[in-house]
Design a protein around this motif. Structure first.
Motif: not given
Length: 79
Positions: A14-24, A28-33, A38-43, A69-75
Protein backbone atom coordinates in the motif's frame (compact mmCIF):
# COMPACT_ATOMS: atom_id res chain seq x y z
CA UNK A 1 -19.29 2.41 -11.45
CA UNK A 2 -18.92 1.21 -7.87
CA UNK A 3 -15.75 -0.71 -7.13
CA UNK A 4 -15.87 -3.18 -4.27
CA UNK A 5 -12.84 -3.40 -2.03
CA UNK A 6 -12.20 -7.02 -1.16
CA UNK A 7 -8.97 -8.45 0.27
CA UNK A 8 -6.61 -5.76 1.56
CA UNK A 9 -3.12 -5.22 0.23
CA UNK A 10 -0.14 -5.61 2.54
CA UNK A 11 0.94 -2.43 4.34
CA UNK A 12 4.30 -2.36 2.52
CA UNK A 13 2.59 -2.65 -0.85
CA UNK A 14 0.00 0.00 0.00
CA UNK A 15 2.81 2.41 0.94
CA UNK A 16 4.69 1.64 -2.28
CA UNK A 17 1.61 2.16 -4.47
CA UNK A 18 0.78 5.48 -2.78
CA UNK A 19 4.40 6.67 -3.14
CA UNK A 20 4.48 5.78 -6.85
CA UNK A 21 1.11 7.46 -7.44
CA UNK A 22 2.27 10.59 -5.58
CA UNK A 23 5.47 10.75 -7.66
CA UNK A 24 3.57 10.30 -10.95
CA UNK A 25 0.97 12.90 -9.98
CA UNK A 26 3.68 15.38 -8.97
CA UNK A 27 5.66 14.94 -12.18
CA UNK A 28 2.89 14.45 -14.77
CA UNK A 29 -0.22 16.05 -13.26
CA UNK A 30 -3.68 14.86 -12.27
CA UNK A 31 -4.49 13.20 -15.59
CA UNK A 32 -1.62 10.72 -15.50
CA UNK A 33 -2.50 7.07 -15.95
CA UNK A 34 -0.56 3.99 -14.99
CA UNK A 35 -0.76 0.22 -14.97
CA UNK A 36 0.07 -2.14 -12.14
CA UNK A 37 3.48 -2.66 -13.76
CA UNK A 38 4.38 0.90 -12.67
CA UNK A 39 5.10 -0.42 -9.19
CA UNK A 40 7.88 -2.77 -10.31
CA UNK A 41 11.26 -2.66 -12.04
CA UNK A 42 11.64 -4.14 -15.53
CA UNK A 43 13.37 -7.14 -13.99
CA UNK A 44 11.00 -8.07 -11.21
CA UNK A 45 12.76 -9.53 -8.20
CA UNK A 46 9.56 -9.74 -6.13
CA UNK A 47 7.16 -12.01 -8.06
CA UNK A 48 4.93 -12.51 -5.01
CA UNK A 49 4.25 -8.78 -4.78
CA UNK A 50 3.60 -8.60 -8.52
CA UNK A 51 0.99 -11.36 -8.18
CA UNK A 52 -0.55 -9.58 -5.18
CA UNK A 53 -0.93 -6.33 -7.11
CA UNK A 54 -2.13 -8.08 -10.29
CA UNK A 55 -4.76 -10.01 -8.34
CA UNK A 56 -5.96 -6.86 -6.56
CA UNK A 57 -5.97 -4.82 -9.81
CA UNK A 58 -7.50 -7.38 -12.19
CA UNK A 59 -9.67 -9.68 -10.09
CA UNK A 60 -10.61 -7.71 -6.99
CA UNK A 61 -11.01 -4.22 -8.44
CA UNK A 62 -11.68 -5.26 -12.07
CA UNK A 63 -9.71 -2.28 -13.35
CA UNK A 64 -8.68 -1.55 -16.94
CA UNK A 65 -5.04 -1.96 -17.92
CA UNK A 66 -4.41 1.80 -17.49
CA UNK A 67 -6.13 3.81 -14.77
CA UNK A 68 -5.63 7.31 -13.40
CA UNK A 69 -3.06 7.45 -10.60
CA UNK A 70 -5.48 9.53 -8.52
CA UNK A 71 -8.11 6.76 -8.71
CA UNK A 72 -5.60 4.07 -7.71
CA UNK A 73 -4.35 6.15 -4.79
CA UNK A 74 -7.92 6.73 -3.61
CA UNK A 75 -8.77 3.01 -3.82
CA UNK A 76 -5.66 2.02 -1.88
CA UNK A 77 -6.21 4.66 0.81
CA UNK A 78 -9.80 3.46 1.27
CA UNK A 79 -8.60 0.06 2.43
Amino acid sequence: MTVAVRGPLSDALREKIIAVCDAKLASKGPGVGLSFYAFFANKNDTPGLLIEVATWWIQTQQLDHFEKASKIKQLVQAQ
